[in-house]
Design a protein around this motif. Sequence first.
Motif, PDB file in Angstrom:
ATOM      1  N   ASP A 185      14.441   7.979  -8.251  1.00  0.00           N
ATOM      2  CA  ASP A 185      13.573   8.831  -7.437  1.00  0.00           C
ATOM      3  C   ASP A 185      12.259   8.135  -7.140  1.00  0.00           C
ATOM      4  O   ASP A 185      11.752   8.170  -6.023  1.00  0.00           O
ATOM      5  CB  ASP A 185      13.255  10.140  -8.181  1.00  0.00           C
ATOM      6  N   LYS A 186      11.708   7.510  -8.178  1.00  0.00           N
ATOM      7  CA  LYS A 186      10.415   6.836  -8.013  1.00  0.00           C
ATOM      8  C   LYS A 186      10.549   5.682  -7.030  1.00  0.00           C
ATOM      9  O   LYS A 186       9.737   5.513  -6.123  1.00  0.00           O
ATOM     10  CB  LYS A 186       9.924   6.323  -9.368  1.00  0.00           C
ATOM     11  N   VAL A 187      11.587   4.893  -7.218  1.00  0.00           N
ATOM     12  CA  VAL A 187      11.799   3.729  -6.357  1.00  0.00           C
ATOM     13  C   VAL A 187      12.061   4.170  -4.920  1.00  0.00           C
ATOM     14  O   VAL A 187      11.492   3.626  -3.975  1.00  0.00           O
ATOM     15  CB  VAL A 187      12.970   2.868  -6.889  1.00  0.00           C
ATOM     16  N   THR A 188      12.897   5.212  -4.750  1.00  0.00           N
ATOM     17  CA  THR A 188      13.204   5.705  -3.399  1.00  0.00           C
ATOM     18  C   THR A 188      11.934   6.189  -2.711  1.00  0.00           C
ATOM     19  O   THR A 188      11.686   5.885  -1.544  1.00  0.00           O
ATOM     20  CB  THR A 188      14.246   6.847  -3.444  1.00  0.00           C
ATOM     21  N   GLY A 189      11.118   6.928  -3.445  1.00  0.00           N
ATOM     22  CA  GLY A 189       9.865   7.438  -2.874  1.00  0.00           C
ATOM     23  C   GLY A 189       8.963   6.310  -2.412  1.00  0.00           C
ATOM     24  O   GLY A 189       8.397   6.344  -1.320  1.00  0.00           O
ATOM     25  N   LEU A 190       8.835   5.279  -3.234  1.00  0.00           N
ATOM     26  CA  LEU A 190       7.972   4.155  -2.873  1.00  0.00           C
ATOM     27  C   LEU A 190       8.547   3.354  -1.715  1.00  0.00           C
ATOM     28  O   LEU A 190       7.821   2.898  -0.841  1.00  0.00           O
ATOM     29  CB  LEU A 190       7.743   3.248  -4.093  1.00  0.00           C
ATOM     30  N   MET A 191       9.878   3.202  -1.686  1.00  0.00           N
ATOM     31  CA  MET A 191      10.486   2.427  -0.604  1.00  0.00           C
ATOM     32  C   MET A 191      10.431   3.173   0.736  1.00  0.00           C
ATOM     33  O   MET A 191      10.484   2.558   1.788  1.00  0.00           O
ATOM     34  CB  MET A 191      11.940   2.067  -0.940  1.00  0.00           C
ATOM     35  N   THR A 192      10.321   4.510   0.707  1.00  0.00           N
ATOM     36  CA  THR A 192      10.207   5.252   1.968  1.00  0.00           C
ATOM     37  C   THR A 192       8.763   5.266   2.461  1.00  0.00           C
ATOM     38  O   THR A 192       8.480   5.811   3.517  1.00  0.00           O
ATOM     39  CB  THR A 192      10.707   6.714   1.838  1.00  0.00           C
ATOM     40  N   GLY A 193       7.845   4.670   1.697  1.00  0.00           N
ATOM     41  CA  GLY A 193       6.476   4.524   2.192  1.00  0.00           C
ATOM     42  C   GLY A 193       5.397   5.196   1.371  1.00  0.00           C
ATOM     43  O   GLY A 193       4.228   5.184   1.756  1.00  0.00           O
ATOM     44  N   ALA A 194       5.761   5.798   0.225  1.00  0.00           N
ATOM     45  CA  ALA A 194       4.734   6.410  -0.621  1.00  0.00           C
ATOM     46  C   ALA A 194       3.896   5.326  -1.296  1.00  0.00           C
ATOM     47  O   ALA A 194       4.337   4.190  -1.463  1.00  0.00           O
ATOM     48  CB  ALA A 194       5.385   7.302  -1.681  1.00  0.00           C
ATOM     49  N   ASP A 195       2.668   5.686  -1.669  1.00  0.00           N
ATOM     50  CA  ASP A 195       1.776   4.752  -2.353  1.00  0.00           C
ATOM     51  C   ASP A 195       1.844   4.915  -3.863  1.00  0.00           C
ATOM     52  O   ASP A 195       1.531   3.997  -4.609  1.00  0.00           O
ATOM     53  CB  ASP A 195       0.328   4.994  -1.905  1.00  0.00           C
ATOM     54  N   ASP A 196       2.226   6.103  -4.309  1.00  0.00           N
ATOM     55  CA  ASP A 196       2.183   6.385  -5.741  1.00  0.00           C
ATOM     56  C   ASP A 196       3.106   7.566  -6.010  1.00  0.00           C
ATOM     57  O   ASP A 196       3.574   8.249  -5.094  1.00  0.00           O
ATOM     58  CB  ASP A 196       0.747   6.742  -6.141  1.00  0.00           C
ATOM     59  N   TYR A 197       3.383   7.825  -7.280  1.00  0.00           N
ATOM     60  CA  TYR A 197       4.161   8.995  -7.658  1.00  0.00           C
ATOM     61  C   TYR A 197       3.603   9.550  -8.956  1.00  0.00           C
ATOM     62  O   TYR A 197       3.012   8.823  -9.758  1.00  0.00           O
ATOM     63  CB  TYR A 197       5.654   8.650  -7.827  1.00  0.00           C
ATOM     64  N   VAL A 198       3.755  10.844  -9.140  1.00  0.00           N
ATOM     65  CA  VAL A 198       3.346  11.504 -10.379  1.00  0.00           C
ATOM     66  C   VAL A 198       4.525  12.353 -10.841  1.00  0.00           C
ATOM     67  O   VAL A 198       5.093  13.108 -10.055  1.00  0.00           O
ATOM     68  CB  VAL A 198       2.106  12.401 -10.162  1.00  0.00           C
ATOM     69  N   THR A 199       4.911  12.194 -12.099  1.00  0.00           N
ATOM     70  CA  THR A 199       6.037  12.948 -12.645  1.00  0.00           C
ATOM     71  C   THR A 199       5.533  14.227 -13.314  1.00  0.00           C
ATOM     72  O   THR A 199       4.629  14.180 -14.143  1.00  0.00           O
ATOM     73  CB  THR A 199       6.814  12.088 -13.671  1.00  0.00           C
ATOM     74  N   LYS A 200       6.113  15.363 -12.939  1.00  0.00           N
ATOM     75  CA  LYS A 200       5.758  16.642 -13.584  1.00  0.00           C
ATOM     76  C   LYS A 200       6.360  16.673 -14.990  1.00  0.00           C
ATOM     77  O   LYS A 200       7.455  16.149 -15.176  1.00  0.00           O
ATOM     78  CB  LYS A 200       6.324  17.808 -12.778  1.00  0.00           C
ATOM     79  N   PRO A 201       5.692  17.313 -15.960  1.00  0.00           N
ATOM     80  CA  PRO A 201       4.359  17.919 -15.825  1.00  0.00           C
ATOM     81  C   PRO A 201       3.257  16.852 -15.891  1.00  0.00           C
ATOM     82  O   PRO A 201       3.399  15.873 -16.606  1.00  0.00           O
ATOM     83  CB  PRO A 201       4.287  18.850 -17.037  1.00  0.00           C
ATOM     84  N   PHE A 202       2.175  17.070 -15.138  1.00  0.00           N
ATOM     85  CA  PHE A 202       1.059  16.121 -15.148  1.00  0.00           C
ATOM     86  C   PHE A 202      -0.218  16.877 -15.492  1.00  0.00           C
ATOM     87  O   PHE A 202      -0.320  18.087 -15.293  1.00  0.00           O
ATOM     88  CB  PHE A 202       0.914  15.423 -13.798  1.00  0.00           C
ATOM     89  N   SER A 203      -1.198  16.140 -16.001  1.00  0.00           N
ATOM     90  CA  SER A 203      -2.474  16.776 -16.346  1.00  0.00           C
ATOM     91  C   SER A 203      -3.365  16.798 -15.106  1.00  0.00           C
ATOM     92  O   SER A 203      -3.226  15.953 -14.231  1.00  0.00           O
ATOM     93  CB  SER A 203      -3.179  15.984 -17.448  1.00  0.00           C
ATOM     94  N   PRO A 204      -4.301  17.759 -15.047  1.00  0.00           N
ATOM     95  CA  PRO A 204      -5.244  17.797 -13.922  1.00  0.00           C
ATOM     96  C   PRO A 204      -6.024  16.490 -13.787  1.00  0.00           C
ATOM     97  O   PRO A 204      -6.249  16.020 -12.677  1.00  0.00           O
ATOM     98  CB  PRO A 204      -6.180  18.962 -14.280  1.00  0.00           C
ATOM     99  N   ALA A 205      -6.408  15.905 -14.936  1.00  0.00           N
ATOM    100  CA  ALA A 205      -7.200  14.664 -14.891  1.00  0.00           C
ATOM    101  C   ALA A 205      -6.393  13.533 -14.265  1.00  0.00           C
ATOM    102  O   ALA A 205      -6.915  12.750 -13.462  1.00  0.00           O
ATOM    103  CB  ALA A 205      -7.640  14.274 -16.300  1.00  0.00           C
TER     104      ALA A 205
END
Length: 229
Positions: free
Chosen positions: A89-109
């Motif tokens: 998922d991470k690789v696919t997202g980046l290859m389609t043009g995303a700059d970064d990814y965040v995996t849930k759950p994530f902290s506000p900070a």
Amino acid sequence: MSRKVLVLEDESSIRSFIVINLTRAGYEVIEAETGEEALEKLKDSGDIRVALLDIMLPGIDGFEVCRRIRATNTRIGIIMLTARSQEMDKVTGLMTGADDYVTKPFSPAELTARVDALFRRAGGAAPEQVGEIRQDPFLLNTRNRTLEKNGQRVKLTQVEYSIMKMFMENPGKALSREEILDMVWGRDYFGELKIVDVNIRRLRLKIEDNAQNPTYINTVWGYGYKWGF
């Protein structure tokens, strides 16, 4: 300078959590529940700087929204939100043009730090000094942040531009993945080193004559990469 962030998330509780925290951090948040709605809102509001896209959506998914944004806009910063920890998922997202990814759950900070970093790069930072870096067949224009190869414009995202600038300013120098992460994403970035590899793979597809046998961005095995001049 606009501080608009688009948040595409179909679960209202998660979307509210993101909106509250980004609003606290000083951003103006535009919400969307579906991919179609997100694309409409991007069209209606031309000054959105960063988009957070959930992957799992009814209708068109986050990957497709990312692809459609990138077809017409290379300057906006894109972060994929994924509930799944699968590497693909991470690789696919980046290859389609995303700059970064965040995996849930994530902290506000964490989320705010990622948005801040992308916002600085996607037009929130001070303008660079005027100039050009020429290394045939490439010409990098640091005023309008563009790249040409043999006189032809190469469409780059802001992250890809930053990577090219770093390489062209350090010809022939082996750079570790950690150094690249610091120079391009910033010292306060606490993501994974994998993001370096995937962005370089994407950049090679755009600039190399043969991405499988690169002549410009060379791999230094077990260490990092070198701009091969």
